[in-house]
Design a protein around this motif. Structure first.
Motif, PDB file in Angstrom:
ATOM      1  N   PRO A  58       0.816  -1.230   0.000  1.00 40.10           N
ATOM      2  CA  PRO A  58       0.000   0.000   0.000  1.00 40.10           C
ATOM      3  C   PRO A  58       0.839   1.263   0.000  1.00 40.10           C
ATOM      4  O   PRO A  58       0.503   2.231  -0.695  1.00 40.10           O
ATOM      5  CB  PRO A  58      -0.850  -0.126   1.269  1.00 40.10           C
ATOM      6  N   ASP A  59       1.923   1.299   0.770  1.00 36.64           N
ATOM      7  CA  ASP A  59       2.755   2.501   0.826  1.00 36.64           C
ATOM      8  C   ASP A  59       3.437   2.761  -0.513  1.00 36.64           C
ATOM      9  O   ASP A  59       3.439   3.882  -1.018  1.00 36.64           O
ATOM     10  CB  ASP A  59       3.804   2.371   1.931  1.00 36.64           C
ATOM     11  N   PHE A  89       2.604   1.678  -3.536  1.00 40.19           N
ATOM     12  CA  PHE A  89       1.656   2.008  -4.607  1.00 40.19           C
ATOM     13  C   PHE A  89       1.136   3.433  -4.460  1.00 40.19           C
ATOM     14  O   PHE A  89       1.068   4.185  -5.440  1.00 40.19           O
ATOM     15  CB  PHE A  89       0.488   1.026  -4.605  1.00 40.19           C
ATOM     16  N   ARG A  90       0.752   3.829  -3.265  1.00 46.15           N
ATOM     17  CA  ARG A  90       0.187   5.172  -3.070  1.00 46.15           C
ATOM     18  C   ARG A  90       1.244   6.243  -3.295  1.00 46.15           C
ATOM     19  O   ARG A  90       0.946   7.308  -3.847  1.00 46.15           O
ATOM     20  CB  ARG A  90      -0.414   5.277  -1.666  1.00 46.15           C
ATOM     21  N   ARG A  91       2.466   5.977  -2.875  1.00 45.00           N
ATOM     22  CA  ARG A  91       3.549   6.931  -3.118  1.00 45.00           C
ATOM     23  C   ARG A  91       3.798   7.063  -4.618  1.00 45.00           C
ATOM     24  O   ARG A  91       3.935   8.166  -5.151  1.00 45.00           O
ATOM     25  CB  ARG A  91       4.820   6.452  -2.407  1.00 45.00           C
ATOM     26  N   ALA A 148       1.688   6.328  -7.094  1.00 45.45           N
ATOM     27  CA  ALA A 148       0.530   6.924  -7.756  1.00 45.45           C
ATOM     28  C   ALA A 148       0.511   8.438  -7.575  1.00 45.45           C
ATOM     29  O   ALA A 148       0.249   9.191  -8.524  1.00 45.45           O
ATOM     30  CB  ALA A 148      -0.764   6.316  -7.211  1.00 45.45           C
ATOM     31  N   ALA A 149       0.797   8.905  -6.356  1.00 46.54           N
ATOM     32  CA  ALA A 149       0.806  10.345  -6.097  1.00 46.54           C
ATOM     33  C   ALA A 149       1.920  11.027  -6.861  1.00 46.54           C
ATOM     34  O   ALA A 149       1.718  12.081  -7.489  1.00 46.54           O
ATOM     35  CB  ALA A 149       0.953  10.596  -4.598  1.00 46.54           C
ATOM     36  N   SER A 187       1.266  11.097 -10.628  1.00 43.22           N
ATOM     37  CA  SER A 187       0.178  12.032 -10.914  1.00 43.22           C
ATOM     38  C   SER A 187       0.675  13.470 -10.939  1.00 43.22           C
ATOM     39  O   SER A 187       0.200  14.285 -11.738  1.00 43.22           O
ATOM     40  CB  SER A 187      -0.934  11.879  -9.875  1.00 43.22           C
ATOM     41  N   PRO A 246      -4.937  12.840  -6.861  1.00 37.48           N
ATOM     42  CA  PRO A 246      -4.061  11.965  -6.064  1.00 37.48           C
ATOM     43  C   PRO A 246      -2.738  12.619  -5.740  1.00 37.48           C
ATOM     44  O   PRO A 246      -2.139  12.338  -4.692  1.00 37.48           O
ATOM     45  CB  PRO A 246      -3.885  10.728  -6.954  1.00 37.48           C
ATOM     46  N   GLY A 248      -1.296  13.176  -1.980  1.00 40.37           N
ATOM     47  CA  GLY A 248       0.048  12.746  -1.595  1.00 40.37           C
ATOM     48  C   GLY A 248       0.818  13.852  -0.901  1.00 40.37           C
ATOM     49  O   GLY A 248       1.524  13.608   0.087  1.00 40.37           O
ATOM     50  N   HIS A 251      -0.575  14.223   2.579  1.00 44.65           N
ATOM     51  CA  HIS A 251      -0.161  13.080   3.398  1.00 44.65           C
ATOM     52  C   HIS A 251       1.210  13.301   4.015  1.00 44.65           C
ATOM     53  O   HIS A 251       1.463  12.879   5.153  1.00 44.65           O
ATOM     54  CB  HIS A 251      -0.140  11.820   2.535  1.00 44.65           C
ATOM     55  N   TRP A 288       8.133   8.277   3.352  1.00 44.16           N
ATOM     56  CA  TRP A 288       6.718   8.401   3.032  1.00 44.16           C
ATOM     57  C   TRP A 288       5.859   8.419   4.282  1.00 44.16           C
ATOM     58  O   TRP A 288       4.760   8.969   4.279  1.00 44.16           O
ATOM     59  CB  TRP A 288       6.301   7.249   2.125  1.00 44.16           C
TER      60      TRP A 288
END
Length: 230
Positions: A13-14, A16-18, A20-21, A24, A74, A78, A81, A221
């Motif tokens: 999860p970390d 992928f989200r990092r 993706a942000a 983007s 996104p 990020g 976050h 992150w």
């Protein structure tokens, strides 16, 4: 530096989200720049008539602009976050305004397609009348104003919070403000070179932050929570 596998993983999860942000933040200003390059309008040209006479270029440009605003969502999440402690209140409030504004802004791009059909199928005066009557107070108050003001001011404020948290230099909010102002000025004046210069600046500053975000480690992150919330 994290491995290529760690940079993109559907199971982590970390990571992928990092990823993706960060990606983007690169793609959003790139889509904005490409959308302005493809935009068929020239200086002094009537906006809606210019769109109606160039439906293909208008459709491509509107789609690119739509995805520019969508992809910034996104990226903004990020950035928010990453802010802990100093600037967290500003980041949360500005991030909320920016996300809601970007969503509204992206929806406004669909009007270009209606402009094309109206001016192709109806006399110019009748098409203009329909568009003017469609500008209902609810659309202006609930869609246009939050879309434009929320996204633009919100994005600048988010970058200020990000810089205050020490994740980027003050070149980030300064470049964001300069890019947006130049883009708006060029668009209103109908000068394509200027309207493209703004997104180019945004691509440089957001791209630099986006690449840095993709290259972060999991520890970077997930920064330690700080006590100060100024």
């Amino acid at each position: 530096m994290p491995s290529v596998t760690a940079m993109f993983s559907f199971t982590d999860p970390d990571a992928f989200r990092r990823w993706a942000a960060g990606v983007s933040l690169v793609l959003a200003p790139l889509c904005l720049l490409l959308g302005m390059i493809v935009d068929p309008l020239t200086a002094g040209a009537d906006e809606v008539l210019g769109y109606a006479r160039n439906p293909v270029a208008t459709g491509v440009s509107a789609s690119l602009l739509h995805y520019a605003w969508v992809l910034w969502v996104p990226g903004v999440l990020g950035l928010v976050h990453m802010v802990r402690g100093k600037g967290v209140v500003l980041a949360n409030l500005a991030g909320t305004a920016a996300v809601l504004g970007l969503i509204n802004f992206s929806s406004l791009m669909i009007s270009d397609f209606f402009d094309i059909v109206l001016y192709q199928r109806l006399p110019e005066e009748q098409a203009t009348m329909i568009l003017e009557e469609a500008a209902q107070p609810a659309m202006i108050i609930a869609w246009q104003i939050p879309g434009m003001l929320g996204s633009l001011f919100g994005m600048v404020a988010v970058t200020v919070a990000y810089a205050r948290a020490g994740h980027a230099g003050w070149w980030f909010p300064a470049g964001t403000l300069a890019g947006l102002v130049i883009w708006i000025a060029g668009t209103r004046a109908g000068i394509q070179l200027v309207s493209c210069a703004g997104p180019a600046i945004l691509l440089v500053v957001f791209g630099a932050v986006g690449v840095a975000m993709v290259r972060m480690t999991d520890e970077e992150w997930r920064p330690a929570r700080q006590m100060s919330t100024v």
